[in-house]
Write an enzyme that holds these catalytic residues in place. Structure first.
Site, PDB file in Angstrom:
ATOM      1  N   LYS A   1       0.839  -1.201   0.000  1.00 13.89           N
ATOM      2  CA  LYS A   1       0.000   0.000   0.000  1.00 13.89           C
ATOM      3  C   LYS A   1       0.876   1.255   0.000  1.00 13.89           C
ATOM      4  O   LYS A   1       2.041   1.189   0.430  1.00 13.89           O
ATOM      5  CB  LYS A   1      -0.944  -0.033   1.194  1.00 13.89           C
ATOM      6  CG  LYS A   1      -0.245  -0.141   2.564  1.00 13.89           C
ATOM      7  CD  LYS A   1       0.322   1.171   3.014  1.00 13.89           C
ATOM      8  CE  LYS A   1       1.288   1.075   4.153  1.00 13.89           C
ATOM      9  NZ  LYS A   1       2.120   2.288   4.289  1.00 13.89           N
TER      10      LYS A   1
ATOM     11  N   TYR B   1      -3.945   4.010   6.372  1.00  8.72           N
ATOM     12  CA  TYR B   1      -4.459   3.162   7.446  1.00  8.72           C
ATOM     13  C   TYR B   1      -5.688   3.794   8.103  1.00  8.72           C
ATOM     14  O   TYR B   1      -6.621   3.089   8.510  1.00  8.72           O
ATOM     15  CB  TYR B   1      -3.387   2.943   8.518  1.00  8.72           C
ATOM     16  CG  TYR B   1      -2.254   2.054   8.101  1.00  8.72           C
ATOM     17  CD1 TYR B   1      -2.438   0.683   7.956  1.00  8.72           C
ATOM     18  CD2 TYR B   1      -0.985   2.573   7.873  1.00  8.72           C
ATOM     19  CE1 TYR B   1      -1.391  -0.148   7.587  1.00  8.72           C
ATOM     20  CE2 TYR B   1       0.077   1.751   7.510  1.00  8.72           C
ATOM     21  CZ  TYR B   1      -0.139   0.399   7.372  1.00  8.72           C
ATOM     22  OH  TYR B   1       0.910  -0.416   7.007  1.00  8.72           O
TER      23      TYR B   1
END
Length: 387
Positions: free
Chosen positions: A141, A226
């Site tokens: 990510k 996140y």
């Protein structure tokens, strides 16, 4: 992708599956006879592309704890690293590549999965090259620098009939899965407010995170994703709009290429607001949901270990697990069973689209609608498929 809701099914064997202990045969050359969670006797070979801190400190050790996969190869531009890894993990020369020879991986049956662990700006190129080489892909990510790159990656993997998964380890981590369950089942009633905060003091050890060299860093992309993930999978809805404001710059030289930090809000269809912040110059690590009949939170929420959770009724009695081992085992099992991953490329694209909207909101000072964001959620906890 429009506003149609797309819910991808999970797997009954994903998430909290047992990963087993460290095996004496968990090296690249082992023709293992260990039984995987789907009953087969073949572990899938994983090649790590990029041998930086995350590969060295987290992924390689995690692969020694997996049941369904093993470290089979490496890709690095540093000969000294190649030699060190070769000796430490017993990797044969034929499974060691540099960035010029990477495409020859197409001829290597030892490698089933390519894990792209490179700076953000290089994710698209190496995911596409891996797919063209006929390999399944895990991409770290954030998935890419923009939504266009994300779609190119998705298309390349679909064309090659290979699976693409994003390195969202927390979808397989039991504390975060409990946040998903409590939120999506509305155990404490309707969620009215979410707080998601993730910050670290970024040093010069990874210059690209500060926008230098190949670039593509910054706290919103690196740690803010996140917060986006946590808010969305806790609420179980896609934001319809965002607002944002950059933090004041306290070090003009260090933060000349990237934002120092970002405050941003996610607005959900039922009126819930998630107050989020990300920083490269401060420390915080929290995911909290405030609902009609109580609250629940993790602090720390996004760390590799040591996660702790509590609710308005008491402490969460949940064991910490090797997150990356669970994540990679889950993906390997998807491949072995020919089932879709719960964290596909479309999920990564959704978050990149939200990141783009947040940057636009910070630039304009306006609330930015997100009606064109991919409508995909991980609902596996509602069906018991995330455990």
């Amino acid at each position: 992708m429009g506003a149609a809701s797309v819910i991808l099914p999970g797997l009954s064997v994903l998430g909290l599956q047992s990963c087993g202990g460290k095996s004496d045969q968990s090296t690249a050359e082992s023709a293992t006879s260990t039984t995987t969670t789907d009953g087969s006797t073949r572990k899938l070979g994983v090649a790590l592309v990029g041998l930086g801190q995350y590969s060295e400190g987290q992924l390689a050790p995690a692969l020694e704890k997996t049941t369904n996969c093993r470290l089979a190869g490496i890709v690095t531009g540093t000969p000294d690293k190649a030699e060190t890894w070769k000796k430490k993990y017993n990797i044969p020369d034929k499974n060691i590549y540099d960035y010029k020879t990477f495409d020859k991986i197409v001829d290597n049956p030892d490698i089933d999965i390519v894990y792209v662990v490179l700076p953000n700006s290089m994710h698209a190129e190496y995911t596409i090259r891996a797919a063209k080489a006929g390999k399944h892909v895990i991409c770290e990510k954030p998935m890419a620098m923009n939504a266009e790159e994300c779609q190119q990656m998705i298309d390349a993997c679909k064309k090659a009939n290979r699976q693409l998964s994003i390195g969202y380890r927390l979808h397989f981590e039991p504390h975060n899965q409990e946040m998903m369950r409590l939120g999506q089942e509305e155990t404490f009633g309707k969620i009215n407010r979410i707080v998601a905060e993730n910050g670290q003091v970024q040093d010069e050890s990874s210059p690209w995170r500060l926008g230098r060299g190949v670039g593509g860093g910054g706290p919103l992309r690196d740690v803010g994703v996140y917060c986006i993930q946590g808010a969305v999978y806790t609420k179980g809805q896609i934001p319809i709009a965002v607002t944002a404001r950059k933090h004041p710059v306290t070090d003009a030289e260090k933060f000349s290429k990237i934002e120092e930090g970002m405050d941003f809000s996610l607005y959900f269809p039922d009126g819930t607001i998630a107050a989020c912040k990300a920083s490269f110059n401060d420390k915080y690590n929290k995911l909290r949901a405030e609902a009609a009949k109580g609250w629940f939170e993790l602090s720390p929420a996004y760390a590799y270990s040591g996660l702790e959770g509590k609710t308005s009724e008491g402490k969460m009695d949940i064991e910490n697990v090797p997150q990356q081992a669970h994540q990679m085992d889950a993906f390997a099992n998807c491949i072995l069973q020919n089932k879709p991953t719960t964290v596909p490329g479309e999920l990564g694209k959704r978050d990149v689209q939200l990141i783009e909207a947040i940057f636009e909101a910070a630039r304009t000072g306006q609330k930015v609608p997100t009606k064109d964001v991919v409508q995909i959620l991980d609902k596996s906890v509602l069906t018991g498929q995330g455990a």
